[in-house]
Structure formats: structure tokens, C-alpha cells
Design an enzyme around this catalytic site. Structure first.
Site, PDB file in Angstrom:
ATOM      1  N   LYS A  14       1.508   4.300  -2.573  1.00 47.17           N
ATOM      2  CA  LYS A  14       1.181   5.695  -2.201  1.00 47.17           C
ATOM      3  C   LYS A  14       2.378   6.599  -2.533  1.00 47.17           C
ATOM      4  O   LYS A  14       2.196   7.746  -2.924  1.00 47.17           O
ATOM      5  CB  LYS A  14       0.827   5.822  -0.707  1.00 47.17           C
ATOM      6  CG  LYS A  14      -0.472   5.177  -0.275  1.00 47.17           C
ATOM      7  CD  LYS A  14      -1.725   5.779  -0.904  1.00 47.17           C
ATOM      8  CE  LYS A  14      -2.181   7.073  -0.287  1.00 47.17           C
ATOM      9  NZ  LYS A  14      -3.485   7.525  -0.893  1.00 47.17           N
ATOM     10  N   TYR A  54       0.848  -1.197   0.000  1.00 47.49           N
ATOM     11  CA  TYR A  54       0.000   0.000   0.000  1.00 47.49           C
ATOM     12  C   TYR A  54       0.882   1.246   0.000  1.00 47.49           C
ATOM     13  O   TYR A  54       0.746   2.136  -0.843  1.00 47.49           O
ATOM     14  CB  TYR A  54      -0.925  -0.049   1.227  1.00 47.49           C
ATOM     15  CG  TYR A  54      -1.580   1.270   1.597  1.00 47.49           C
ATOM     16  CD1 TYR A  54      -2.672   1.769   0.881  1.00 47.49           C
ATOM     17  CD2 TYR A  54      -1.115   2.019   2.690  1.00 47.49           C
ATOM     18  CE1 TYR A  54      -3.267   2.973   1.240  1.00 47.49           C
ATOM     19  CE2 TYR A  54      -1.714   3.211   3.046  1.00 47.49           C
ATOM     20  CZ  TYR A  54      -2.781   3.690   2.325  1.00 47.49           C
ATOM     21  OH  TYR A  54      -3.368   4.880   2.686  1.00 47.49           O
TER      22      TYR A  54
END
Ligand code: NAD
Length: 245
Positions: A146, A142
Site C-alpha cells: 500500500k 499488504y
């Protein structure tokens, strides 16, 4: 010239989510009309036009970005899914698609919801500033996506083209309708899984009230002009002063 309240139109990609909905509600309060783009619909409100679609689909995005000059991008798969391919598709390729759709639609400003974890290297960060480098070894897929997402958005900032971008980096967000942070803590406590101390008991963690996160997004959007030092920059956001609009 001053824009009349009600004539301001913006889009919120991910507007059905926890942060997105708070952002939409505050934008309505401030006289914006909102084009909401999301893969799912979670509510209806006067002043909001809902467009269902996947942000990886440029044609679908284009219909939501018609006559919009300001876009907030706060959509992401849930970090807990830990699905690398999904994160790459939505956060990296999808963000490229969002940028391209903004350029094609003549959008002037793009505000990204990034994350403070983009600078988290696994060791303590106290009073961390925006000059910290991106994590070399991000803590999960994740976060890795990002980082890539934030770089794409900030590098797309192009004053001659009249396309301005900025990124807001909250850490954990709490507040009404929080689906994750506090419910997960409460659930763990109920199951007796909070009976340990990490470190010597003086560790701090930065949780930010959702309205402060919204405030940061709107301030960034409203100060994003070609002569502003915030163009193409990321900003950490946390609780400090009470919110005053
Ligand atoms: P959320 O899951 O409540 O909302 C995300 C929204 O994005 C959902 O409505 C979802 O349907 C939508 N979405 C997901 N994939 C999509 C796709 N392919 N196309 C269109 N829409 C899609 O999450 P949230 O907590 O509101 O997070 C919002 C943003 O804030 C995210 O970018 C997240 O990375 C960031 N963030 C959240 C926290 C936190 O503590 N909640 C902390 C730091 C950063």
C-alpha cells in the site's frame, strides 16, 4: 461551465467490493454514471456498466476507461490473504498499469484508496497528521505494497499533463455489508477470544463509518483541480462531523 447531472462519467476500479459499492451508490445519487471495473461482479444497478477484468491487464482497463475523466481506484486483495506475490502484482504492478491506462485513456483525475497503516510503525499514533513519514518497517506485506502503491499514484500527479492525483487513507471501515471488520470481532467474541486487554484499557482505535470514507473520496475528487493544494497529496480520514453533501 457547469456539468449537467447525468453527463458526469467516472470509473470505479474495485467497485464490486465493500467500499467500492458504497462509493458507486453515492456517485449515482450525485448524478454520475459509473463504469465499474472488477474481477468479479457482486450486483447490478441502473447507471452502472460492469467491466470484468484484472487491473493488471491494461487492455481490459482501457475499455472501462473510455470517455471517463475521473477514476477511483479502490481495489486490493484482502489483507488477510497475506500473499506477498499477489499484493506485489496487484497493488504495485497493477497500480502502475492503472496509471498508464489512465494516461492512455486521457483520464484527468485519479483518486486512490490508500490506508492509514502506511504511517504505522508499530507504536501508538495519536492525532497523526499527513506529515508523518511512511513506515520504515511496515507491519505486513499488504501495508508494504500500500505504501508503494500510494507513492506511485502521488508521484504520477502531473499538472502540465493535466493528470491530477490524490490519496485517501482510511483506517478500519465499518458499515452496512461490512464483510470483515465487525463480523471478525463478533466471531472472535463468540469464540471467547476477546477476554483480554491490550495495554491499560485506554487504547483507542480509529474506525470510520463507510459513508464518511465515501464522502472523503468524493470531496477529494470534486476539489481536485490544477490550482488546488490537494494535488499529489495523501489525506487521513476519520469520523468527525456528520455527513452533509
Ligand atoms: P473489498 O475486498 O471488499 O473490495 C476490494 C475489491 O477489489 C473486490 O471487489 C475485489 O474483487 C477487487 N479486486 C481485487 N483484486 C483485483 C484485481 N486484480 N483486479 C480488479 N479488481 C480486483 O475491500 P474493501 O474493504 O472495500 O477495500 C477497498 C480499498 O480500501 C482497498 O484498497 C483497501 O486497501 C482499502 N482500505 C480498506 C479498509 C477496510 O477497513 N476495509 C481500511 C483501509 C483501507
Amino acid at each position: 461551465t457547469r456539468v449537467r447531472p447525468g453527463s458526469k462519467r467516472c470509473a470505479v476500479i474495485g467497485g464490486s467490493g465493500f467500499l467500492g459499492r458504497h462509493l458507486v451508490e453515492k456517485l449515482l445519487d450525485r448524478g454520475y454514471s459509473v463504469s465499474l471495473f472488477d474481477i468479479r461482479q457482486s450486483y447490478e444497478l441502473p447507471g452502472v456498466t460492469f467491466h470484468q477484468g484484472d487491473l493488471c491487464d491494461k487492455q481490459a482497463l482501457l475499455s472501462a476507461l473510455k470517455d471517463v475523466s475521473l477514476v477511483f481506484h479502490c481495489a486490493s486483495p484482502a489483507p488477510s490473504s497475506d500473499d506477498r506475490l499477489l499484493f506485489e502484482r496487484v497493488n504495485i504492478q497493477g497500480t502502475q498499469t492503472v496509471i498508464q491506462a489512465c494516461l492512455d485513456a486521457g483520464v484527468q483525475k485519479l483518486v486512490l484508496t490508500s490506508s492509514a497503516s502506511v504511517v504505522f510503525e508499530g507504536t501508538d499514533v495519536k492525532n497523526g497528521k499527513e506529515d508523518l513519514p511512511y513506515a520504515k518497517k511496515p507491519i505486513d506485506y499488504y501495508t508494504q505494497t500500500k505504501i508503494e502503491q500510494e507513492k506511485l499514484v502521488l508521484e504520477a500527479c502531473n499538472k502540465p499533463k493535466g493528470f491530477l492525483t490524490v490519496a485517501i487513507r482510511p483506517h478500519g471501515i465499518f458499515g452496512p455489508r461490512d464483510p470483515q471488520l465487525v463480523p471478525t470481532l463478533v466471531d472472535a467474541a463468540r469464540r471467547g477470544k476477546m477476554k483480554f486487554i491490550i495495554g491499560d484499557g485506554t487504547n483507542l482505535v480509529d474506525f470510520t463509518y463507510v459513508e464518511n470514507v465515501v464522502h472523503g473520496h468524493i470531496l477529494a475528487a470534486e476539489h481536485l483541480r490544477a490550482d488546488s493544494p490537494i494535488c499529489g497529496k495523501p489525506y487521513h480520514i476519520t469520523n468527525d462531523e456528520p455527513i452533509r453533501f
